[in-house]
Design an enzyme around this catalytic site. Structure first.
Site, mmCIF file in Angstrom:
data_model
loop_
_atom_site.group_PDB
_atom_site.id
_atom_site.type_symbol
_atom_site.label_atom_id
_atom_site.label_comp_id
_atom_site.label_asym_id
_atom_site.label_seq_id
_atom_site.Cartn_x
_atom_site.Cartn_y
_atom_site.Cartn_z
ATOM 1 N N SER A 111 0.804 -1.224 0.000
ATOM 2 C CA SER A 111 0.000 0.000 0.000
ATOM 3 C C SER A 111 0.838 1.275 0.000
ATOM 4 O O SER A 111 0.376 2.324 -0.436
ATOM 5 C CB SER A 111 -0.935 0.008 1.220
ATOM 6 O OG SER A 111 -0.207 -0.193 2.415
ATOM 7 N N GLY B 104 -1.947 -4.296 0.929
ATOM 8 C CA GLY B 104 -2.030 -5.520 1.711
ATOM 9 C C GLY B 104 -1.076 -6.612 1.272
ATOM 10 O O GLY B 104 -1.044 -7.688 1.888
ATOM 11 N N ASN C 90 3.832 -5.494 5.640
ATOM 12 C CA ASN C 90 2.635 -6.236 6.067
ATOM 13 C C ASN C 90 3.001 -7.543 6.764
ATOM 14 O O ASN C 90 2.297 -7.966 7.688
ATOM 15 C CB ASN C 90 1.730 -6.508 4.866
ATOM 16 C CG ASN C 90 1.022 -5.254 4.399
ATOM 17 O OD1 ASN C 90 0.469 -4.496 5.191
ATOM 18 N ND2 ASN C 90 1.053 -5.004 3.101
ATOM 19 N N ASP D 111 -4.442 6.421 10.385
ATOM 20 C CA ASP D 111 -4.029 5.116 10.911
ATOM 21 C C ASP D 111 -2.580 5.125 11.392
ATOM 22 O O ASP D 111 -2.122 4.165 12.022
ATOM 23 C CB ASP D 111 -4.247 4.010 9.877
ATOM 24 C CG ASP D 111 -3.467 4.242 8.582
ATOM 25 O OD1 ASP D 111 -2.586 5.121 8.550
ATOM 26 O OD2 ASP D 111 -3.757 3.551 7.596
#
Length: 211
Positions: free
Chosen positions: A39, A76, A105, A186
């Protein structure tokens, strides 16, 4: 009846035309930089043309017009997924350079560092076997993963770069991750405003390979 001078002129024109047509078609094609990432490179939660890879393509057109950027990044994505997809990507695009931006990730999911490193090593091997140079982008994790795990994880990227003599981007979010205003809510993904700074970090290591 043609004069000898006219005949020689026509023969010269024919020779030049045949010479031009005999040149390999690839000589007019752009070289390919393939980005395989997650991402951080897939313009997460923003328009695609705002992401640093799209901005990179614009910079290539201005400063290295013989190159094009192909973005094969998926939000992801893990090193396992990247390793699975890479052989087809190499066959499809036949890149001169592969930029690997993966591992974040895996780390966020607490995968064993040895497994992450092994997957990246296999991707490096595949790329080099396809005659592509490899650029490795390092990433860091949030501090709540524990000192021991963080040290093992962060050592993956410089270790692979040294062992394989790769160009290393030490931290792709350099100058971004520590500034809250450049990160999304986030705390993991950079904002659209941060993309030019990411591009500058990548460009610093990438530009010497394009000449």
């Amino acid at each position: 009846m043609k004069k000898p001078s006219q005949t020689r002129w026509l023969a010269s024109c024919l020779f030049l035309a045949l010479l031009l047509f005999s040149l390999p078609a690839a000589s007019s094609e752009k070289k390919t930089l393939l980005i395989v990432g997650d991402s951080l490179s897939a313009a997460y939660n923003m328009p695609q043309d705002s992401g640093w890879v799209s901005l990179l393509q614009q910079r290539l057109e201005e400063k290295a017009s013989g190159w094009r950027a192909v973005n094969a990044s998926i939000s992801g994505e893990t090193t396992t997924g990247g390793l699975t997809r890479l052989p087809d990507l190499l066959r499809q695009y036949q890149p001169e350079i592969v930029l690997l931006e993966l591992g974040g990730n895996d780390g966020l999911r607490g995968q064993p560092p040895a497994r992450i490193q092994n997957n990246l090593q296999q991707m490096i091997n595949l790329s080099q076997e396809a005659d592509a140079r490899v650029v490795l982008a390092g990433v860091f994790l949030p501090p709540n993963y524990g000192r021991r795990y963080l040290e093992q994880f962060e050592a993956i990227f410089p270790s692979l770069a040294e062992e394989n003599q790769l160009t290393l981007i030490p931290f792709i979010l350099e100058g971004v991750a520590e500034q809250a205003e450049l990160m999304q809510e986030d705390g993991i993904h950079p904002t659209a405003e941060a993309q030019n700074r990411i591009l500058d970090t990548v460009w610093l290591e990438l530009q010497p390979l394009l000449n």
